[in-house]
Design an enzyme around this catalytic site. Sequence first.
Site, PDB file in Angstrom:
ATOM      1  CB  CYS A   2     -41.031 -18.295   1.838  1.00 21.63           C
ATOM      2  SG  CYS A   2     -40.484 -19.627   2.851  1.00 21.63           S
ATOM      3  NE  ARG A  27     -39.503 -12.751   0.703  1.00 22.06           N
ATOM      4  CZ  ARG A  27     -40.497 -11.638   1.313  1.00 22.06           C
ATOM      5  NH1 ARG A  27     -40.809 -10.486   0.821  1.00 22.06           N
ATOM      6  NH2 ARG A  27     -42.014 -12.242   1.818  1.00 22.06           N
ATOM      7  CD1 TRP A  76     -34.831 -18.748   7.591  1.00 22.14           C
ATOM      8  CD2 TRP A  76     -36.133 -18.049   8.544  1.00 22.14           C
ATOM      9  NE1 TRP A  76     -34.226 -17.871   8.566  1.00 22.14           N
ATOM     10  CE2 TRP A  76     -35.513 -17.991   8.849  1.00 22.14           C
ATOM     11  CE3 TRP A  76     -37.648 -18.353   9.187  1.00 22.14           C
ATOM     12  CZ2 TRP A  76     -35.308 -17.323  10.573  1.00 22.14           C
ATOM     13  CZ3 TRP A  76     -37.656 -18.268  10.739  1.00 22.14           C
ATOM     14  CH2 TRP A  76     -36.839 -18.299  11.021  1.00 22.14           C
ATOM     15  CG  ASN A 103     -43.779 -16.788   2.847  1.00 16.44           C
ATOM     16  OD1 ASN A 103     -43.364 -17.071   4.133  1.00 16.44           O
ATOM     17  ND2 ASN A 103     -44.070 -15.451   2.390  1.00 16.44           N
ATOM     18  N   GLY A 104     -45.679 -20.263   4.411  1.00 15.21           N
ATOM     19  CA  GLY A 104     -46.506 -19.249   5.992  1.00 15.21           C
ATOM     20  C   GLY A 104     -45.828 -20.415   6.370  1.00 15.21           C
ATOM     21  CD  GLU A 486     -30.564  -0.401  15.827  1.00 11.32           C
ATOM     22  OE1 GLU A 486     -31.671  -0.929  16.311  1.00 11.32           O
ATOM     23  OE2 GLU A 486     -30.311  -1.071  14.249  1.00 11.32           O
ATOM     24  CE  LYS A 490     -28.837  -3.049  12.456  1.00 13.67           C
ATOM     25  NZ  LYS A 490     -29.845  -2.922  13.325  1.00 13.67           N
ATOM     26  CD  GLU A 493     -30.110  -7.447  13.263  1.00 10.83           C
ATOM     27  OE1 GLU A 493     -31.025  -8.062  12.860  1.00 10.83           O
ATOM     28  OE2 GLU A 493     -30.060  -5.914  13.821  1.00 10.83           O
ATOM     29  CG  HIS A 509     -29.255   1.392  39.583  1.00  9.86           C
ATOM     30  ND1 HIS A 509     -29.523   2.289  41.084  1.00  9.86           N
ATOM     31  CD2 HIS A 509     -29.309   2.494  38.983  1.00  9.86           C
ATOM     32  CE1 HIS A 509     -29.741   2.818  41.321  1.00  9.86           C
ATOM     33  NE2 HIS A 509     -28.861   3.624  40.108  1.00  9.86           N
ATOM     34  CE  LYS A 612     -35.090  -5.348   5.785  1.00  6.26           C
ATOM     35  NZ  LYS A 612     -34.527  -4.966   6.860  1.00  6.26           N
TER      36      LYS A 612
HETATM   37  C1  AGP Z   1     -33.088  -5.251  12.801  1.00  5.81           C
HETATM   38  O1  AGP Z   1     -31.238  -4.908  12.236  1.00  5.81           O
HETATM   39  C2  AGP Z   1     -33.655  -6.459  12.460  1.00  5.81           C
HETATM   40  N1  AGP Z   1     -33.544  -7.542  11.391  1.00  5.81           N
HETATM   41  C3  AGP Z   1     -35.006  -6.864  13.032  1.00  5.81           C
HETATM   42  O2  AGP Z   1     -34.962  -6.819  14.784  1.00  5.81           O
HETATM   43  C4  AGP Z   1     -36.237  -6.025  12.508  1.00  5.81           C
HETATM   44  O3  AGP Z   1     -36.152  -4.679  12.872  1.00  5.81           O
HETATM   45  C5  AGP Z   1     -37.738  -6.693  13.084  1.00  5.81           C
HETATM   46  O4  AGP Z   1     -37.277  -7.730  13.292  1.00  5.81           O
HETATM   47  C6  AGP Z   1     -38.381  -6.164  12.863  1.00  5.81           C
HETATM   48  O5  AGP Z   1     -38.833  -5.875  11.279  1.00  5.81           O
HETATM   49  P1  AGP Z   1     -40.010  -4.763  10.731  1.00  5.81           P
HETATM   50  O6  AGP Z   1     -39.653  -3.810  10.760  1.00  5.81           O
HETATM   51  O7  AGP Z   1     -40.477  -5.186   9.258  1.00  5.81           O
HETATM   52  O8  AGP Z   1     -41.647  -5.036  11.592  1.00  5.81           O
END
Ligand code: AGP
Length: 617
Positions: A2, A27, A76, A103-104, A486, A490, A493, A509, A612
């Site tokens: 949030c 966020r 959120w 938030n939380g 990674e 990407k 995501e 394998h 985020k």
């Molecule tokens: C990465 O593209 C994602 N948004 C997600 O995996 C992110 O890296 C992960 O949630 C960790 O976030 P942080 O680095 O803020 O702890």
Amino acid sequence: MCGIVGYVGPRSSVEVLLGGLRRLEYRGYDSAGVSLISNDGRLETRKRAGKLDRLVEAIAEHPLDVAHIGIGHTRWATHGAPTDGNAHPHLGGAEQKLSLIHNGIIENFSELKAELLAAGTRFASETDSEVAAHLVAAEYQKSGDLIAAFRSVVNRLHGAFTILVIHQDQPDLVLAARRNAPLVVGLGDGENFLGSDVAAFVEHTKRAISVGQDEIVILRADGVTIEDFAGNPSPHEEFTVDWDASAASKGGWPSFMAKEIADQPQSVGDTLMGRLDSTGAVVLDELAPISDVVANADRIIFVACGTAAYAAEVGKYAFEKWARIVVSVELSHEFRYRDPILTPNTLVVAVSQSGETMDTLMATRYAKEAGCQVLAICNTQGATLARESDAVLYTHAGPEVAVASTKAFTAQIAAMHLLALHMAGIRKALPEAAANQIGRELLKLPAKVTEVLASAGSMAELGKSFGDAKSVLFLGRNVGYPIALEGALKLKEIAYIHAEGFAAGELKHGPIALVEQGQPVIVIVPSPADSDSLHPKVISNIQEIRARGAKVIAIAEVGDGLVSQFAEHVFYVPQIQPMLASILNVIPLQIFAMALANAKGLDVDQPRNLAKSVTVE
Ligand code: AGP
């Protein structure tokens, strides 16, 4: 996660609140709302499910009177679907004179709600947050002291919360409290601000205070008081935000992600800046608070999630090769449930861009309770992780707004290489000349990142051409393996297609069974100069998948003539010390994923279902 904004001062509060919420959009959220107390003393609230534009529509339909105090929220959804009724703010009390945002997660909200229902309270939403609103209103009705009522209630709440409250009876006061969730204060001249992070108010002031665990903020235009949950004054330090509002805006780029990918020469350079002298020797004064464990550690455990965990996986190779120390990378959410073996000589390194990832915060707390010292590698000044760790090695990537991490990732790797070289020196595991030579190679990275970006158009074109792909595989070896992971993340995501990263040696394998005619496979190829002779092995891997119909896109070092004989497409990156190549190799993968997602017309900055920072477990 949030977004929270609070304001009191001479400006139009609705403008400050909406502007702050806009800056917090990254966020991730699915509803938004504001409450303010008009100049003629009335509490007014507007809230809507959906994006901020829908809230602006609601305000246009029912204009708000002039006001100079207010709270704003982007939600959120956790408890209750993203509906108008579940959107924050929530009103408390039968007379609805109190407004609250949160938030939380309030973990004990059910028992508190039962208590209120038994007293006849009527609820308008399914949220845990509304419970807090009614509790404060009820306490205030009993005592007539809003601050005491607020303090009493926050002491009863379990879980994670940043809460802001305003009440019609006190139109000059915003109350806030935080436990296990982010909150910062913005200090102005005759005005003051609150935010989930500094982006909420940085356009108005760069003077900020990070609110600590279990603290309450009493915010008025002419001053700010911070106390603990018992009402005692809390010491706090002011800091100056080191980026400006324009850095948190797109600056003319089509998306935050495009801007942040292009920022990488700067963000890598800023992270290295001041930490390498002209000889290439590492200078990390920020490690002074943990100098003993850095010198005596017999093991490093990284805790992180998602992309941050892949950065740690890259770092692991450097620590083992240069510092000759045992390293493991643990997913934060797995770490503390494994009953891990920890000793005072275990250095725990928590990696987090936001510094608010609850899984990583909980892993950090677990490690500290077990007697370990924790070093944070964090990109957000004053974040909870930074404040709870024993030392912080900040990355200086600037605000990363797009949900998909790019520049924070490469900055994390740069920071890790610095740390690994630093430890190699302290442990005398690497001759100084060799370490300094690597340090000088690190200093070349920003220019080489610029070179990669300058030729990245071909990867963007490739990404577009795979817009119909249903699955893409990624292969890498050694430090190329976490880069394969990674690259796959990407694509998952932001393009919402199946993508999987494998260690190239793992193919036979099992995973090679996935390869069929036309299957796109992106392969990170080690340098031909790599002393471990991984290059011929990866070339063999390419031949194996080509024989089964794969369409191979290779990321290879400039001058590698062999690979072009076996891959349909080769994207060349500049030559650099092989351990450092990961920062160069990931950039074409970022661009490929973004171009493919754009070709599908998707929102690369705010992908579906994602936030985020994941501030709940
Ligand atoms: C990465 O593209 C994602 N948004 C997600 O995996 C992110 O890296 C992960 O949630 C960790 O976030 P942080 O680095 O803020 O702890």
